[in-house]
Design an enzyme around this catalytic site. Structure first.
Site, mmCIF file in Angstrom:
data_model
loop_
_atom_site.group_PDB
_atom_site.id
_atom_site.type_symbol
_atom_site.label_atom_id
_atom_site.label_comp_id
_atom_site.label_asym_id
_atom_site.label_seq_id
_atom_site.Cartn_x
_atom_site.Cartn_y
_atom_site.Cartn_z
ATOM 1 N N CYS A 2 24.372 1.519 35.024
ATOM 2 C CA CYS A 2 23.380 2.543 35.331
ATOM 3 C C CYS A 2 22.161 1.887 35.994
ATOM 4 O O CYS A 2 22.256 1.431 37.119
ATOM 5 C CB CYS A 2 23.026 3.326 34.067
ATOM 6 S SG CYS A 2 22.296 4.949 34.384
ATOM 7 N N HIS A 34 28.622 4.579 31.466
ATOM 8 C CA HIS A 34 28.198 3.717 30.367
ATOM 9 C C HIS A 34 29.373 3.328 29.474
ATOM 10 O O HIS A 34 29.659 4.011 28.478
ATOM 11 C CB HIS A 34 27.160 4.445 29.513
ATOM 12 C CG HIS A 34 25.820 4.577 30.148
ATOM 13 N ND1 HIS A 34 24.794 3.681 29.926
ATOM 14 C CD2 HIS A 34 25.331 5.519 31.003
ATOM 15 C CE1 HIS A 34 23.726 4.065 30.613
ATOM 16 N NE2 HIS A 34 24.025 5.172 31.270
ATOM 17 N N GLU A 65 29.436 1.012 27.313
ATOM 18 C CA GLU A 65 28.924 0.630 25.998
ATOM 19 C C GLU A 65 28.775 1.831 25.054
ATOM 20 O O GLU A 65 28.574 1.648 23.846
ATOM 21 C CB GLU A 65 27.585 -0.115 26.133
ATOM 22 C CG GLU A 65 26.349 0.733 26.364
ATOM 23 C CD GLU A 65 26.177 1.207 27.793
ATOM 24 O OE1 GLU A 65 25.132 1.807 28.097
ATOM 25 O OE2 GLU A 65 27.097 0.976 28.618
#
Length: 229
Positions: A89, A197, A199
């Site tokens: 991002c 994302h 994560e």
């Protein structure tokens, strides 16, 4: 297992803890936290992550000021030595602004913030980040961005495609990105920038209780490639 990862924090980062938690959850090793004002990186880093957020409040352009932070000179040097670098991002924006990756991230085509889980198609299976995926495999990964519209001139886009440096494509039009590009690799395949994302999708496949598990494999890929090397 000897694996040492570092997560850089800029003023305005808000996904740095998420990234550190994901790295520890997958590797079993706590990530080293790195401040943007540090001139040097900790010794012996195997992996560097630039997290999402709004570094420097997105003033000028998203990632533009962070790309001039003292630590970025050390990150660039590490990347040139072959240390894998992941920018997610805002981290992707920083990588393009620093010149480690080509192109730019512009305002979303719809001029609105996009926050949802999207289909992500794997377009490369040869990098340390993608080696465990299958060509065309579809992942479900969250996005959360306002400036994720990937732009590059036609010559650059043709080069990226010709050299298999498009890592991921959106399964639908999420933000207007040219050719549906959601993630881009460096020429040596060891720097990856992506807007989604991973994560936030690292739960074990047996217990995908929060955010899913499809992002976990990306971190496993990097770790396994480093251990194999």
């Amino acid at each position: 297992m000897g694996f040492k990862a570092g997560v850089v924090t800029f003023p305005g980062s808000n996904c740095d803890r998420d990234m550190a938690v994901a790295i520890e959850a997958v590797s079993g090793q706590p990530a080293v936290r790195i401040w943007h004002g540090d001139a040097d990186l900790p010794e012996g880093l195997d992996f560097i992550a630039l997290p999402g957020g709004f570094s420097y409040g997105d003033y000028l352009r998203s990632g533009a000021m962070a790309a001039r932070s003292p630590v970025l000179r050390a990150v660039v040097n590490a990347a040139e030595r072959g240390v894998p670098v992941l920018g997610v991002c805002n981290g992707f924006q920083v990588l393009t602004e620093s010149g480690l990756l080509p192109g730019a991230l512009m305002r979303n085509a719809g001029q609105t913030f996009v926050c949802r889980t999207v289909d992500l198609e794997v377009a490369n299976t040869s990098s340390p980040f993608t080696r465990g995926f299958e060509q065309g495999q579809v992942l479900r990964i969250p996005v959360a961005h306002h400036d994720g519209n990937y732009f590059a001139d036609d010559a650059t886009l043709d080069t990226l495609e010709g050299e298999s440096r498009v890592a991921f494509r959106y399964g639908e039009d999420v933000n207007g990105s040219q050719r549906g590009i959601a993630g881009v690799l460096s020429a040596n395949g060891r720097v990856l920038g992506m807007m989604p994302h991973p994560e936030r999708a690292i739960e074990p496949a047996s217990h995908p209780t929060l955010g899913g598990s499809d992002g976990r494999a990306l971190f496993e890929n990097v770790i396994s490639s480093l251990v194999a090397a």
